[in-house]
Enzyme design. Structure first.
Site, PDB file in Angstrom:
ATOM      1  N   HIS A 248     -12.889 -32.890 -32.862  1.00 30.28           N
ATOM      2  CA  HIS A 248     -13.163 -31.471 -32.645  1.00 30.28           C
ATOM      3  C   HIS A 248     -13.983 -30.940 -33.810  1.00 30.28           C
ATOM      4  O   HIS A 248     -13.753 -31.316 -34.958  1.00 30.28           O
ATOM      5  CB  HIS A 248     -11.843 -30.684 -32.522  1.00 30.28           C
ATOM      6  CG  HIS A 248     -12.008 -29.340 -31.896  1.00 30.28           C
ATOM      7  ND1 HIS A 248     -12.461 -28.240 -32.593  1.00 30.28           N
ATOM      8  CD2 HIS A 248     -11.796 -28.923 -30.621  1.00 30.28           C
ATOM      9  CE1 HIS A 248     -12.504 -27.199 -31.775  1.00 30.28           C
ATOM     10  NE2 HIS A 248     -12.108 -27.583 -30.577  1.00 30.28           N
ATOM     11  N   ASP A 306      -9.443 -30.974 -24.415  1.00 33.13           N
ATOM     12  CA  ASP A 306     -10.267 -31.230 -23.226  1.00 33.13           C
ATOM     13  C   ASP A 306      -9.914 -32.563 -22.575  1.00 33.13           C
ATOM     14  O   ASP A 306      -9.976 -32.696 -21.351  1.00 33.13           O
ATOM     15  CB  ASP A 306     -11.753 -31.208 -23.595  1.00 33.13           C
ATOM     16  CG  ASP A 306     -12.206 -29.849 -24.090  1.00 33.13           C
ATOM     17  OD1 ASP A 306     -11.927 -28.862 -23.391  1.00 33.13           O
ATOM     18  OD2 ASP A 306     -12.814 -29.759 -25.164  1.00 33.13           O
TER      19      ASP A 306
END
Length: 321
Positions: A248, A306
């Site tokens: 991330h 995600d």
């Protein structure tokens, strides 16, 4: 508030894990809107207010017929959200705090209805009207998957999973779509137009489209046997291939939302007893390998929100697109 180095995400001072485990989405909405958690009476009143405004103008059903059946749902949602300003003239003055709050309530209550309608239209099924006696997440699942010819039974595990997905995506500080909404708002555009702009930004594969991109990557891998090949490609600096759903830009530690979503994902897979979906098999095996691989551990490339939300949504029955 986000501390990317420590892996912390707070909504108005409350840790995301506490909100996701002990509350529901509408409680988080109240917190974000008003700055504090509601009392039980305030929660009941707010829930009732939202659930009594889930219907959309009947002319919206005709609006959908202007789209091709294979239109991307994000294209449909951008159009629908912008069109809300044509139906609700009493809440389009962005300078009026009262009108802004009415617009916020309408958006929270009606967007699931519009999203479900977009999905139903894409598969050629009849629209399903909302039911005010259900929870926010259960109502959304029913609108998406119920059919007129039989009663739809709410699975509490799946409804809870959907609710947690909503909570975990409710706020993420100054991200791309939030910045877009604020930029549009700075021009004095009405709230519905601003949110439509934010959804258009969310469509991008580097933002809201990341979970779709992750599922497409799993399709590209194709089988468990090919996972080592793609792991090697991800480590190769000269290979343009990127392992979607890992790491991330903000969190240099483990994404706190991913920890919650990982648990939720596994609960959904267990509840549905899914054993014959090759895509989900690849995802589970990829997760195991990545979490034990020194390269990924050293570079802190952990599965992100995600990765797990994409798998969970697929398991719930939502198509990748």
């Amino acid at each position: 508030y986000i501390d990317g180095d420590k892996g912390i995400l707070l909504y108005r001072g409350y840790p995301i894990d506490q909100l996701a485990e002990k509350g529901d989405f509408l409680e988080s909405c109240y917190l974000l809107l008003y700055g504090e958690l509601p009392t039980q009476q305030e929660k009941n009143d707010f829930d009732r207010c939202i659930m009594q405004h889930t219907m959309v103008h009947e002319q919206f059903s005709r609006f959908f017929h202007g789209f091709r059946r294979d239109s991307h749902p994000m294209a449909v949602m951008v159009a629908c959200l912008g069109a809300m300003s044509a139906f609700y003239h009493d809440s389009i003055d962005i300078t009026d705090p009262h009108q802004r709050m009415i617009a916020s309530v309408r958006l929270i209550s009606k967007v699931p209805t519009l999203a479900a309608m977009a999905y139903k239209y894409s598969i050629g099924q009849a629209f399903v009207y909302p039911r005010n006696d259900l929870s926010y997440a259960a109502n959304f699942l029913r609108m998406c998957f119920a059919v007129p010819c039989e009663e739809y039974k709410i699975n509490p595990v799946l409804a809870r999973a959907m609710d947690q997905i909503f909570i975990l995506h409710a706020d993420h500080e100054q991200n791309a779509s939030t910045s877009t909404v604020r930029l549009a708002g700075s021009s004095g555009a009405n709230p519905f137009a601003c949110i439509a702009a934010g959804v258009a930004c969310l469509w991008g594969p580097a933002h809201g489209g990341a979970n779709e991109a992750c599922l497409k990557m799993l399709q590209e891998i194709g089988s468990i046997k090919r996972i080592p090949e793609f792991i090697a490609r991800a480590k190769d600096k000269n290979d343009p291939f990127r392992l979607m759903g890992f790491g991330h830009r903000v969190y240099k530690n483990y994404d706190p939302r991913a920890k919650i979503m990982q648990k939720t994902c596994h609960e959904v897979l267990k509840e549905l007893n899914i054993q014959d979906d090759p895509l989900l098999d690849i995802a589970i095996e990829l997760e195991k390998i990545a979490l034990s691989d020194e390269y990924f551990i050293e570079k802190k490339l952990y599965p992100n929100v995600d990765f797990y939300s994409g798998i969970t949504l697929k398991a719930l029955g939502f198509p990748t697109e």
